[in-house]
Structure formats: C-alpha cells, structure tokens
Design an enzyme around this catalytic site. Sequence first.
Site, short mmCIF file in Angstrom:
data_model
loop_
_atom_site.label_atom_id
_atom_site.label_comp_id
_atom_site.label_asym_id
_atom_site.label_seq_id
_atom_site.Cartn_x
_atom_site.Cartn_y
_atom_site.Cartn_z
N LYS A 19 -10.86 3.30 7.74
CA LYS A 19 -10.95 2.16 8.67
C LYS A 19 -12.34 1.56 8.69
CE LYS A 19 -6.79 2.40 11.16
NZ LYS A 19 -5.99 2.49 12.37
N LYS A 23 -1.16 4.17 1.94
CA LYS A 23 0.00 4.30 2.82
C LYS A 23 0.38 2.93 3.41
CE LYS A 23 -1.59 5.12 7.48
NZ LYS A 23 -1.03 5.34 8.76
N LYS A 34 0.88 -1.02 9.43
CA LYS A 34 1.29 -2.25 10.12
C LYS A 34 0.16 -3.27 10.21
CE LYS A 34 1.74 0.47 14.21
NZ LYS A 34 0.54 1.28 14.33
N1 AQP Z 1 3.18 4.97 5.97
C1 AQP Z 1 3.59 5.90 6.81
N2 AQP Z 1 4.49 6.82 6.42
C2 AQP Z 1 4.93 7.78 7.27
N3 AQP Z 1 4.51 7.87 8.57
C3 AQP Z 1 3.61 6.98 9.00
N4 AQP Z 1 2.99 6.79 10.18
C4 AQP Z 1 2.17 5.73 10.11
N5 AQP Z 1 2.22 5.19 8.88
C5 AQP Z 1 3.11 5.94 8.16
C6 AQP Z 1 3.22 7.62 11.36
O1 AQP Z 1 3.53 6.74 12.45
C7 AQP Z 1 3.04 7.33 13.66
C8 AQP Z 1 2.36 6.28 14.47
O2 AQP Z 1 1.21 5.83 13.81
P1 AQP Z 1 0.17 4.94 14.59
O3 AQP Z 1 0.65 3.58 14.74
O4 AQP Z 1 -0.26 5.59 15.85
O5 AQP Z 1 -1.10 5.01 13.66
P2 AQP Z 1 -1.26 4.92 12.14
O6 AQP Z 1 -0.90 6.22 11.50
O7 AQP Z 1 -2.66 4.45 11.92
O8 AQP Z 1 -0.19 3.83 11.69
P3 AQP Z 1 -0.46 2.46 10.95
O9 AQP Z 1 0.85 1.78 10.77
O10 AQP Z 1 -1.26 2.72 9.71
O11 AQP Z 1 -1.29 1.68 12.03
P4 AQP Z 1 -2.61 0.86 11.83
O12 AQP Z 1 -2.33 -0.07 10.68
O13 AQP Z 1 -2.83 0.17 13.11
O14 AQP Z 1 -3.68 1.86 11.52
C9 AQP Z 1 2.16 8.51 13.27
O15 AQP Z 1 2.89 9.71 13.51
C10 AQP Z 1 1.93 8.31 11.81
O16 AQP Z 1 1.76 9.55 11.14
#
Ligand code: AQP
Length: 342
Positions: free
Chosen positions: A122, A204, A207
């Site tokens: 990040k 990965k 969002k």
């Molecule tokens: N690509 C992924 N595959 C499987 N699991 C995923 N998770 C996130 N991306 C994937 C799981 O979703 C849960 C919630 O995640 P979060 O929104 O709290 O944070 P994150 O992991 O940082 O998800 P994003 O989508 O990547 O958000 P941004 O873009 O805002 O950083 C967690 O259990 C995560 O493991």
Amino acid sequence: MISEQKENIEQKKVLFSAIQPSGILTIGNYLGALSNFKELQSDYKSIFSLADLHTLTVKQEPSVLRKNTYELAALYIACGINPEESVLFVQSHVPAHAELCWILNTISYPGELSRMTQFKDKSSKHEDNINMGLMDYPVLMAADILLYQTELVPIGADQKQHLELSRDLAIRFNNRYGETFKIPDGYISGTAARVMSLAEPSKKMSKSDSNLNAFISMDDDKDTIIRKFKRAVTDSDNKIICSPDKPGISNLLTIYSAVTGLSVEQAEKEFDGKQYSDFKLRVGEAVADTVEPIRTEKNRILSDKDYLDSVLSEGAQRASALAYKTLNKVYRKVGLLQRKRG
Ligand code: AQP
C-alpha cells in the site's frame, strides 16, 4: 429449555471477521471471505464488523465512504448473515477498538510493522499518503480480534501475516501482564483463498484497484462481468489447466470451481480441448449467475435505510457489551484506574 439453549450459545466458540467498506466488494472478497460466513454463523458465536476505521488509512471521499458502509451492511445480509443470530456492527461505533489499539501500540514495534507485506504494497501504491494509520493497520486489526476473545478468524490468504501478528501481540501481552486474551486461529477457505487480478494475475484482486477491468465487483451486471472475463489476461498456449506457469488460466479455473462447486480437476476436464474464448464466456456466465441474485437482494435491503440503521445500532450495543468486558480487564491489568460510573 431456554436456559439450555442460552448455555449452548455461551459455549460456542467466538468467530470474528471484518471487511473494509473501501469500495464495492469484489468476487475476491466474496469467495475468500463473505461466502463462507453463512455456513459458519450457526456453529459459532459470530461477530461481523464493517471496518470503517481501517478504510481511512487510504484517502476516502467522505460521502462515498458513508455510501459504501451502507452498501457493505446490506451485502452482508444479502449473503446470508442473519443480524439477529450474529452481531453485525460498524467498527467506529464501538470506541473500544481504537482504545485497545492504543494499548497494543505500546507493545508493538515499528520494525515488525514496517515488514508487513500489505504495508509495503500500500505504501508503494499510495506514495503521496504513507500515513501512520497504514503502518498501524495490523495493530488495529489485532485489537478488533482480541477484544471479543475470538477463537476463529476466517480470512483470505492475504491476511495470514496480519493474523500472525495478532497472535504474537496476544501472547506478548499475556506474558507481560498475565492471561488476558484468547489466542485466535485463522481459517483460510479452501478453493478461493486468493483470487487474483484479471489484468495482472500475479497480484491479488482488490476492490480499490484503479483498473476497473482487474476485478469483478459484486455490483457488476451480467454483460459487464462477461466483458471483463473476455478481456482477462490468459497465457500463451491454448491449454486450460491449472499450473504455476499459467497464472491467468489457473485463476479463472479457481474462480469457476469456487462458484460452481466443482473441483479444479472436474473443471479442467469440462474444458479439455475447448478454446479460451468459450472457456472465458462460461466462467463469466457462472460468475454472473452467482452475483446476480445477491446484487438484487442487496439493493432491496439497501432501499430500507431505517432497517439498516436499526440493525447497526443494535449490533453496536451488543458488540460494545462484549468489547468493554475485555477492555476493562486490559485497563486493570496494565494499571489504569477503573472508570467510575455516574
Ligand atoms: N483477492 C482476494 N481473494 C481472496 N480473499 C480476499 N480478500 C480480499 N481480497 C481477496 C479477503 O476479503 C476480506 C476482507 O478484506 P478487506 O476489504 O478488509 O481488505 P483487503 O484484504 O485489503 O481487501 P481488498 O479488496 O484488497 O481491499 P482494498 O483494495 O481496500 O485494500 C479479508 O478476509 C481478505 O482476506
């Protein structure tokens, strides 16, 4: 009979999970996290949080964050979370999260936090905003989990390192101040623990990716989903098999297997000898069939803001009662004076 039922609930292990309202969720969040919760909620005393404080570690448009928080609350319910059975609440509505984070900060070290993969990722993505919150993210996550004496945390593979830190901090605190926190275990879902970007399968799916074609949002309609899968990056030869040197195709097979319930081997057999274009179309259709009913139900729930407000207010009260029990214990252990009521 009622007291027997109550006792059974009391005896259930605590499950905690949080998702950030940092955008409309992707099928990565759904397959890696949300889709497992419905099954788990009856076996555990389940606590689900909308991690809005975490979301602030990256620049947000305030009105969009508010909208996304409601969206996420409605999505949880559309995916089968029953707010009467489970606790569903907004993180910032329970100040104990920020309070415990401060205490845990006093036993966390910059070295271990700056080594976290997510912090490094990040920081490179948001060079203009490498803030202390971004570095402290895993400590707040530890506070989220430990406040509820959590035993099980369902996570995608990307959060494994953060969960390890939560365990380390719990053990460190218990060693220094005496038995206080339960040590949580992670639960990583089988098939789709790590859904990858459609544009860069080595990354990965996220969002907050600026490339809209890299992810399938839970709000995308059927045409958009199929179009994005058609554009998904694949590999040079024409074989539809799961293999480390075919990250694009492997990702699509994993997604297909997760939404259809087929094993990856069964999926490989189904597409044996088929063209990439047929394969991608079929994956797109299968994903759209999963996303469509959830999206419709989410929009129905979202249209009733009073209902959502009452669910979140009740959730915050139930979460606070549990959280402050732990926080009071922590304050006592570290030597802070107990707050006098009244
Ligand atoms: N690509 C992924 N595959 C499987 N699991 C995923 N998770 C996130 N991306 C994937 C799981 O979703 C849960 C919630 O995640 P979060 O929104 O709290 O944070 P994150 O992991 O940082 O998800 P994003 O989508 O990547 O958000 P941004 O873009 O805002 O950083 C967690 O259990 C995560 O493991």
